[in-house]
Design a protein around this motif. Structure first.
Motif, PDB file in Angstrom:
ATOM      1  N   GLU A 269       5.290  -7.464   6.026  1.00  0.00           N
ATOM      2  CA  GLU A 269       6.341  -6.087   5.131  1.00  0.00           C
ATOM      3  C   GLU A 269       5.249  -5.950   4.307  1.00  0.00           C
ATOM      4  O   GLU A 269       5.361  -4.526   3.986  1.00  0.00           O
ATOM      5  CB  GLU A 269       7.478  -6.006   5.452  1.00  0.00           C
ATOM      6  CG  GLU A 269       7.845  -6.561   7.168  1.00  0.00           C
ATOM      7  CD  GLU A 269       9.932  -5.918   7.623  1.00  0.00           C
ATOM      8  OE1 GLU A 269      10.042  -6.320   6.884  1.00  0.00           O
ATOM      9  OE2 GLU A 269       9.627  -6.169   8.851  1.00  0.00           O
ATOM     10  N   ARG A 270       5.837  -6.300   3.261  1.00  0.00           N
ATOM     11  CA  ARG A 270       5.621  -6.178   1.654  1.00  0.00           C
ATOM     12  C   ARG A 270       4.125  -6.391   1.540  1.00  0.00           C
ATOM     13  O   ARG A 270       3.810  -5.055   0.617  1.00  0.00           O
ATOM     14  CB  ARG A 270       6.069  -7.091   0.704  1.00  0.00           C
ATOM     15  CG  ARG A 270       7.407  -7.265   1.192  1.00  0.00           C
ATOM     16  CD  ARG A 270       8.557  -8.526   0.138  1.00  0.00           C
ATOM     17  NE  ARG A 270       9.852  -8.957   0.070  1.00  0.00           N
ATOM     18  CZ  ARG A 270      10.698  -8.809  -1.322  1.00  0.00           C
ATOM     19  NH1 ARG A 270       9.676 -10.417  -1.438  1.00  0.00           N
ATOM     20  NH2 ARG A 270      11.873  -9.019  -1.179  1.00  0.00           N
ATOM     21  N   CYS A 272       2.343  -5.074   3.634  1.00  0.00           N
ATOM     22  CA  CYS A 272       1.992  -3.730   4.532  1.00  0.00           C
ATOM     23  C   CYS A 272       2.233  -2.373   3.554  1.00  0.00           C
ATOM     24  O   CYS A 272       1.311  -2.093   3.152  1.00  0.00           O
ATOM     25  CB  CYS A 272       2.438  -3.438   5.645  1.00  0.00           C
ATOM     26  SG  CYS A 272       1.337  -4.686   6.687  1.00  0.00           S
ATOM     27  N   ASP A 273       3.057  -2.743   2.896  1.00  0.00           N
ATOM     28  CA  ASP A 273       3.501  -1.820   1.610  1.00  0.00           C
ATOM     29  C   ASP A 273       2.105  -1.540   0.618  1.00  0.00           C
ATOM     30  O   ASP A 273       1.988  -0.216  -0.114  1.00  0.00           O
ATOM     31  CB  ASP A 273       5.130  -1.947   1.511  1.00  0.00           C
ATOM     32  CG  ASP A 273       5.745  -1.721   2.853  1.00  0.00           C
ATOM     33  OD1 ASP A 273       5.517  -1.147   3.404  1.00  0.00           O
ATOM     34  OD2 ASP A 273       6.818  -2.167   2.990  1.00  0.00           O
ATOM     35  N   ALA A 274       1.934  -2.844   0.436  1.00  0.00           N
ATOM     36  CA  ALA A 274       0.923  -2.464  -1.011  1.00  0.00           C
ATOM     37  C   ALA A 274      -0.157  -2.531  -0.674  1.00  0.00           C
ATOM     38  O   ALA A 274      -0.556  -1.427  -1.450  1.00  0.00           O
ATOM     39  CB  ALA A 274       1.261  -4.156  -1.592  1.00  0.00           C
ATOM     40  N   GLU A 275      -0.292  -3.287   0.904  1.00  0.00           N
ATOM     41  CA  GLU A 275      -2.451  -2.116   0.428  1.00  0.00           C
ATOM     42  C   GLU A 275      -2.458  -1.550   2.028  1.00  0.00           C
ATOM     43  O   GLU A 275      -1.896  -1.917   3.058  1.00  0.00           O
ATOM     44  CB  GLU A 275      -3.130  -4.055   0.851  1.00  0.00           C
ATOM     45  CG  GLU A 275      -4.217  -3.423   0.948  1.00  0.00           C
ATOM     46  CD  GLU A 275      -4.707  -3.188   0.167  1.00  0.00           C
ATOM     47  OE1 GLU A 275      -6.077  -1.688   0.233  1.00  0.00           O
ATOM     48  OE2 GLU A 275      -5.156  -3.139  -1.543  1.00  0.00           O
ATOM     49  N   LYS A 276      -2.489  -0.589   1.556  1.00  0.00           N
ATOM     50  CA  LYS A 276      -3.444   0.252   3.259  1.00  0.00           C
ATOM     51  C   LYS A 276      -4.427  -0.628   4.284  1.00  0.00           C
ATOM     52  O   LYS A 276      -4.477   0.782   5.104  1.00  0.00           O
ATOM     53  CB  LYS A 276      -3.111   1.796   2.697  1.00  0.00           C
ATOM     54  CG  LYS A 276      -2.429   2.026   1.838  1.00  0.00           C
ATOM     55  CD  LYS A 276      -0.746   2.719   2.444  1.00  0.00           C
ATOM     56  CE  LYS A 276       0.398   2.759   2.468  1.00  0.00           C
ATOM     57  NZ  LYS A 276       1.406   2.592   2.284  1.00  0.00           N
ATOM     58  N   GLN A 280      -0.864  -2.344  10.185  1.00  0.00           N
ATOM     59  CA  GLN A 280       0.545  -2.233  10.334  1.00  0.00           C
ATOM     60  C   GLN A 280       0.775  -3.038  11.766  1.00  0.00           C
ATOM     61  O   GLN A 280       1.333  -2.894  12.347  1.00  0.00           O
ATOM     62  CB  GLN A 280       1.206  -1.381   9.365  1.00  0.00           C
ATOM     63  CG  GLN A 280       0.884  -1.162   8.232  1.00  0.00           C
ATOM     64  CD  GLN A 280       1.524   0.182   7.031  1.00  0.00           C
ATOM     65  OE1 GLN A 280       2.711  -0.022   8.024  1.00  0.00           O
ATOM     66  NE2 GLN A 280       1.265   0.191   5.904  1.00  0.00           N
ATOM     67  N   GLU A 320       2.722 -10.923  -2.440  1.00  0.00           N
ATOM     68  CA  GLU A 320       3.818 -10.574  -2.244  1.00  0.00           C
ATOM     69  C   GLU A 320       4.476 -12.502  -1.369  1.00  0.00           C
ATOM     70  O   GLU A 320       6.081 -12.860  -1.749  1.00  0.00           O
ATOM     71  CB  GLU A 320       3.959 -10.283  -1.146  1.00  0.00           C
ATOM     72  CG  GLU A 320       3.346  -8.558  -0.685  1.00  0.00           C
ATOM     73  CD  GLU A 320       4.013  -7.863  -2.442  1.00  0.00           C
ATOM     74  OE1 GLU A 320       5.508  -8.706  -2.355  1.00  0.00           O
ATOM     75  OE2 GLU A 320       3.666  -7.301  -3.104  1.00  0.00           O
TER      76      GLU A 320
END
Length: 351
Positions: A269-270, A272-276, A280, A320
């Motif tokens: 989850e972290r 995915c938020d940091a790297e597009k 996801q 992460e």
């Protein structure tokens, strides 16, 4: 001075044509240099302009020197101008062919125009025809038309071509094969273990293929013969879910499977938020790879939809993972464990 003007009046229409072409090339050197193999580098364009004008001045000087000392100067000047026009003509025609039969691909927000099988074939025909025409022009300039009645010129060219075939033939043939197959095209992400290469394809020509390394962002050039003799993995031809990537983690014994899965869920989850570039919509997967002597090897699987971000995705996952390991108290270093195994016979002997 009067003699010099008299010399100018004795020139033939061909001589005036030579002088006129020289003058046109000198005056319009800037637009010619700007359109010849288009470049956004100002220093490159300036060097082209300077080189073209120096060549014009040199040819003009050789032509005028006939008035002073050399009766060969006119022929030398015309020969040089013929070679210069042939060189420029071939490249301008190849630019037109590339514009019509080439393909355009946007890579990292930069538009790249690359060759195709058709454009290279037409380009080879242009080079062949221009070379023959140039040789005929030069033979006529020097008045050596008797050469055309013998096989000496043709034989010499064939000997040169045959003796140098090991230099130009392999890369050219392999380049045509690569362009014809179309497997490696601009924008393709490929992996070549033999060359330690993971890169984006920028352009394929007859002699070489240009890549941009995903790690360093530098341009890498490989001869086509070297490329075709290696095992090539085309990563961009992957399913719609993206390319699966894996990272192995060695975690000590003592944690339940549920704790490990929860640990990796937080990492995913972290990341995915940091790297597009990570997909996801495709859930991660955790596999137990090995129950080792000192640790359990867990394989974390995730999918990357934007292949240009392969390394950025891996960096995000590792970052992460380290952060989450500190929060959850799950160490990622391999513990050193030792245990003594005592057999029943050894136990009886001790008693």
């Amino acid at each position: 001075m009067t003699e010099f003007f008299n010399f100018l009046f004795t020139l033939s229409p061909i001589d005036y044509t030579v002088l006129g072409v020289n003058l046109v090339l000198f005056i319009f050197a800037k637009p010619i240099a700007s359109r010849y193999q288009r470049s956004t580098d100002k220093a490159t364009i300036k060097n082209r302009i300077r080189g073209l004008r120096i060549a014009n001045l040199l040819l003009f000087t050789i032509f005028i020197s006939e008035f002073f000392f050399s009766h060969w100067a006119k022929q030398l000047s015309q020969t040089g101008l013929t070679l210069l026009l042939a060189f420029l003509g071939v490249h301008f025609l190849k630019v037109l062919i590339l514009a019509k039969y080439g393909r355009t691909k946007e890579i990292d927000n930069v538009e790249h125009r690359s060759e195709t099988y058709q454009s290279e074939i037409f380009g080879l025909l242009i080079v062949f025809i221009t070379t023959i025409a140039t040789i005929l022009f030069i033979i006529n300039i020097w008045g050596m038309t008797d050469w055309l009645k013998t096989t000496s010129v043709l034989g010499g060219l064939l000997i040169i071509a045959f003796s140098t075939k090991d230099v130009w033939a392999p890369d050219n043939i392999n380049g045509l094969i690569l362009l014809y197959n179309g497997n490696i095209e601009p924008g393709s992400v490929i992996k070549v273990d033999d060359c330690d290469l993971l890169a984006i394809t920028i352009q394929t020509t007859l002699t070489q293929t240009v890549f941009r390394d995903l790690r360093s962002k530098h341009q890498i050039i490989l001869p086509n013969s070297r490329l075709r003799s290696s095992k090539i993995e085309i990563l961009s031809k992957c399913p719609g879910s993206g390319l699966m990537q894996t990272i192995d983690f060695k975690i000590g014994y003592g944690f339940t499977i549920e704790e490990i899965e929860s640990f990796f869920a937080i990492i995913w989850e972290r990341a995915c938020d940091a790297e597009k570039s990570i997909n996801q919509e495709k859930p991660f997967a955790v596999k137990l790879l090995e129950n080792g002597d000192h640790a359990v090897v867990w394989r974390f699987c995730y999918w990357v939809k934007n292949l240009f971000g392969l390394y950025d995705a891996a960096f995000a996952v590792n970052r992460e993972a380290y952060r989450t390991s500190l929060e959850k108290g799950i160490s990622l270093d391999t513990p050193m464990t030792h245990s003594v195994s005592v057999t029943p016979d050894a136990t009886n002997q001790l008693r």
